[in-house]
Design an enzyme around this catalytic site. Structure first.
Site, PDB file in Angstrom:
ATOM      1  N   ASP A   6       0.859  -1.194   0.000  1.00 17.51           N
ATOM      2  CA  ASP A   6       0.000   0.000   0.000  1.00 17.51           C
ATOM      3  C   ASP A   6       0.887   1.233   0.000  1.00 17.51           C
ATOM      4  O   ASP A   6       1.526   1.551   1.011  1.00 17.51           O
ATOM      5  CB  ASP A   6      -0.911  -0.010   1.234  1.00 17.51           C
ATOM      6  CG  ASP A   6      -1.702   1.281   1.378  1.00 17.51           C
ATOM      7  OD1 ASP A   6      -1.978   1.927   0.352  1.00 17.51           O
ATOM      8  OD2 ASP A   6      -2.045   1.639   2.524  1.00 17.51           O
ATOM      9  N   ILE A   7       0.934   1.920  -1.140  1.00 17.14           N
ATOM     10  CA  ILE A   7       1.795   3.087  -1.293  1.00 17.14           C
ATOM     11  C   ILE A   7       0.916   4.330  -1.346  1.00 17.14           C
ATOM     12  O   ILE A   7       0.180   4.551  -2.306  1.00 17.14           O
ATOM     13  CB  ILE A   7       2.649   2.992  -2.566  1.00 17.14           C
ATOM     14  CG1 ILE A   7       3.482   1.705  -2.549  1.00 17.14           C
ATOM     15  CG2 ILE A   7       3.567   4.208  -2.681  1.00 17.14           C
ATOM     16  CD1 ILE A   7       4.180   1.410  -3.846  1.00 17.14           C
ATOM     17  N   GLY A   8       0.977   5.115  -0.278  1.00 12.96           N
ATOM     18  CA  GLY A   8       0.192   6.336  -0.213  1.00 12.96           C
ATOM     19  C   GLY A   8       0.999   7.538  -0.636  1.00 12.96           C
ATOM     20  O   GLY A   8       2.114   7.421  -1.161  1.00 12.96           O
ATOM     21  N   ASN A   9       0.458   8.730  -0.396  1.00 15.23           N
ATOM     22  CA  ASN A   9       1.157   9.953  -0.769  1.00 15.23           C
ATOM     23  C   ASN A   9       2.333  10.250   0.142  1.00 15.23           C
ATOM     24  O   ASN A   9       3.313  10.872  -0.266  1.00 15.23           O
ATOM     25  CB  ASN A   9       0.184  11.133  -0.736  1.00 15.23           C
ATOM     26  CG  ASN A   9      -0.835  11.057  -1.857  1.00 15.23           C
ATOM     27  OD1 ASN A   9      -0.486  11.004  -3.019  1.00 15.23           O
ATOM     28  ND2 ASN A   9      -2.104  11.036  -1.488  1.00 15.23           N
ATOM     29  N   ASP A  95      -6.958   4.094  -2.566  1.00 17.92           N
ATOM     30  CA  ASP A  95      -7.088   4.053  -1.111  1.00 17.92           C
ATOM     31  C   ASP A  95      -8.543   4.180  -0.685  1.00 17.92           C
ATOM     32  O   ASP A  95      -8.979   3.548   0.291  1.00 17.92           O
ATOM     33  CB  ASP A  95      -6.238   5.148  -0.469  1.00 17.92           C
ATOM     34  CG  ASP A  95      -6.467   6.528  -1.084  1.00 17.92           C
ATOM     35  OD1 ASP A  95      -7.062   6.622  -2.172  1.00 17.92           O
ATOM     36  OD2 ASP A  95      -6.042   7.523  -0.461  1.00 17.92           O
ATOM     37  N   ASP A 116     -10.872   8.775   6.096  1.00 12.80           N
ATOM     38  CA  ASP A 116      -9.448   8.456   6.017  1.00 12.80           C
ATOM     39  C   ASP A 116      -8.668   9.762   6.143  1.00 12.80           C
ATOM     40  O   ASP A 116      -8.749  10.639   5.278  1.00 12.80           O
ATOM     41  CB  ASP A 116      -9.132   7.766   4.690  1.00 12.80           C
ATOM     42  CG  ASP A 116      -7.734   7.168   4.667  1.00 12.80           C
ATOM     43  OD1 ASP A 116      -6.903   7.562   5.509  1.00 12.80           O
ATOM     44  OD2 ASP A 116      -7.457   6.328   3.800  1.00 12.80           O
TER      45      ASP A 116
END
Length: 243
Positions: A6-9, A95, A116
């Site tokens: 899981d690659i977020g900002n 996401d 979120d």
């Protein structure tokens, strides 16, 4: 075993799933993106992997991920166990999809509002039929703080904090209230508006800044810090079963 990426900002999470037991093994700033991936692949054998990314990945990382047996990329074309009513499905963030699926899994057959709190604050609604109806996006707390500093000449860069004051008595506390309490008031008002439109709902909180709100909200809130990971696991299982 399966692998979830899981690659977020601003952060990256790696999780290993063994018989539905989820273990988050990395939770780093994005500049260290997937630093532990190679070691994980050397020391474990993964049958399946699902990747969700809100950032553009380098070819090196993509090539590394492609070495895993069955690889699934979460996007608008990948099936998932929700009916998506969003008008622009191709632009719906991964996401948001994963968090909505995680909420639906936690509370099947119930209306859920998923909040979120990451780089941006997303507030999405999934009804009891499993229909994703949409939601709102607004700046996250750090984005608000940085914007007030960047777009003015004299406002300082401050640390996020929930003060005990309704009104700030210094520039620092005024900025903290505007960023943190302002976000809280926005969230509370949105919850009330959704309740007025749809009736009682489960309010589910996740994301790095959720800590600011768990004990301050007047609504009953369920906090699940790994909700996106849980949703990704459900999406992965859903697709593996279809094979």
């Amino acid at each position: 075993m399966d692998l979830i990426v899981d690659i977020g900002n601003t952060k990256t999470k790696l999780a290993i799933v063994d018989n539905d037991n989820i273990k988050v093994v990395q939770n780093d700033l994005i500049k260290y993106t997937l630093s532990g991936l190679r070691q994980l692949m050397y020391s474990n054998t993964f049958e399946n992997c699902i990747v969700s990314s809100t950032s553009n990945l380098s070819q090196r990382i993509t090539d590394q991920l492609s070495q895993i047996g069955r690889l699934y990329w979460l996007n608008s074309a990948l099936p998932y166990p929700l009916k998506n009513m969003y008008q622009t499905k191709d632009t719906l963030g991964n996401d948001r999809i994963a968090a909505a699926v995680g909420a639906r899994t936690r509370f099947p057959g119930q209306d859920c509002m998923v909040i979120d709190m990451g780089t941006c604050i997303t507030m999405d609604f999934v009804n009891k039929k499993g229909h994703f109806l949409g939601g709102n996006i607004s700046p996250g707390i750090q984005m608000r703080i940085l914007a007030m500093n960047k777009f003015t000449d004299k406002l300082p860069l401050i640390k996020a904090k929930m003060t005990n004051q309704v009104l700030g008595t210094s520039t620092e506390t005024a900025l903290q209230n505007g960023a943190v309490r302002g976000a809280l008031y926005e969230i509370e008002a949105t919850i009330e508006a959704v309740k007025a439109a749809y009736g009682e709902i489960n309010v589910i909180l996740t994301g790095g800044d959720a800590v600011f709100f768990e004990s301050w909200s007047k609504n009953v809130i369920f906090a699940f810090p790994n909700l996106v990971i849980e949703g990704l696991n459900e999406i992965l299982k859903y697709n593996v079963k279809k094979k």
